[in-house]
Enzyme design. Structure first.
Site, PDB file in Angstrom:
ATOM      1  N   GLU A 104       6.659   7.044  -4.163  1.00  0.00           N
ATOM      2  CA  GLU A 104       7.322   5.799  -3.399  1.00  0.00           C
ATOM      3  C   GLU A 104       8.682   5.963  -4.016  1.00  0.00           C
ATOM      4  OE1 GLU A 104       4.817   2.301  -1.925  1.00  0.00           O
ATOM      5  OE2 GLU A 104       4.122   2.946  -3.874  1.00  0.00           O
TER       6      GLU A 104
ATOM      7  N   GLU B  48      -6.368   4.156  -2.985  1.00  0.00           N
ATOM      8  CA  GLU B  48      -4.882   4.764  -2.432  1.00  0.00           C
ATOM      9  C   GLU B  48      -4.301   5.638  -3.692  1.00  0.00           C
ATOM     10  OE1 GLU B  48      -2.552   1.843  -0.475  1.00  0.00           O
ATOM     11  OE2 GLU B  48      -0.591   2.776  -1.229  1.00  0.00           O
TER      12      GLU B  48
END
Length: 290
Positions: free
Chosen positions: A173, A168
């Site tokens: 974020e 990932e």
């Protein structure tokens, strides 16, 4: 963004069969090859581009994106991701708007009972994958306690390898209690969840990312991933950083955009959080590496 079992399956659609099928099919570019200028100078061939042009209220281009549905128990997120345009639609001004709402008109059920919030999550699995290149999006994030917007990628072999072995790459974020900071992280076998490898980037002068659009990118090449915000590179990771564990990032990945509400990392919304909240995406572009 750590995945629940349900969301890992949903990442390739509604079933594990879809995941396995997507993992076996080659990715298809969703834009004709063209040249685009890159901030470092020179030009790169465009592999994927979505400028989100279209009338207000229109859905995203289904040839480029699919919409996931469901909740996420592993992260303890509070939202239910819906289909349709209620939580993800074009605004008519060249943007995709993902909206988190404090509502549940569909009586959706979440891991904690009746869901309190709805939002949206989109991915390109089965439509576009890429190995290496420059991956970029221009985004205005929401604000408020419990908000968790993200732009990220998952290994296309998730259906067979599972998470975190598929890998990932979190391009961006943000958690609402850090309005001026975003994070870029790698997750893989032996370095996932809270043990992911990454760093944060903080705006100067107390600015908040929700105050305007910012460009979030990774430059991704064999054995290396570098993160930047508005062209400012703030970290580079290589196999030397994964502590002797496997580097799983030199293979096809697909793209994800989502706005989560609550969870272990951001914490839940509270009385200070206003709804609805919006994650506004100006564009997403993927170009070939140098």
């Amino acid at each position: 963004m750590r995945l629940s079992r349900r969301s890992r399956i949903a990442a390739c659609g509604a079933s594990l069969l879809c995941c396995l099928t997507a993992a076996l099919l080659p990715g298809t570019a969703s834009a004709d090859a063209a040249d685009t200028r890159h901030p470092s100078g020179g030009s790169r061939a465009v592999a994927f581009s979505d400028e989100f042009d279209g009338p207000a209220g229109a859905p995203v281009d289904s040839a480029k994106w699919q919409t996931e549905t469901g909740d996420n128990v592993d992260n303890h997120e509070r939202q239910y991701y819906t289909a349709g345009t209620g939580n993800a639609a074009l605004d008519g001004n060249g943007h995709l708007v993902i909206t988190a709402r404090k509502e549940n008109p569909g009586n959706y059920q979440c891991w904690y009972g009746r869901c309190e919030y709805t939002s949206a999550r989109l991915n390109t699995a089965g439509r576009f994958t890429r190995t290496h290149g420059h991956v970029e999006a221009r985004i205005k994030v929401p604000r408020g306690q419990g908000m968790w917007p993200a732009f990220w990628m998952l290994g296309d072999d998730i259906g067979s390898a599972g998470w975190p072995d598929c890998g990932e790459i979190d391009v961006m974020e943000n958690v609402g209690f850090e309005p001026g900071t975003v994070h870029g992280t790698l997750h893989g076998p032996g370095y996932s969840g809270s043990g992911g490898i990454g760093a944060g980037y903080t705006l100067p002068g107390g600015e908040a990312f929700a105050d305007g659009f910012h460009t979030f990118a990774v430059d991704w090449s064999p054995g290396s991933v570098s993160w930047s915000v508005d062209g400012n590179v703030y970290q580079t990771r290589t196999p030397a950083d994964v502590g002797g564990n496997r580097w799983v990032f030199d293979k096809p990945f697909f793209l994800i955009l989502n706005l989560a509400v609550g969870g272990y990392w951001p914490g839940d919304p509270d009385g200070s959080t206003n709804f609805p909240q919006q994650m506004t995406v100006d564009y997403v572009r993927v170009t070939a590496g140098d």
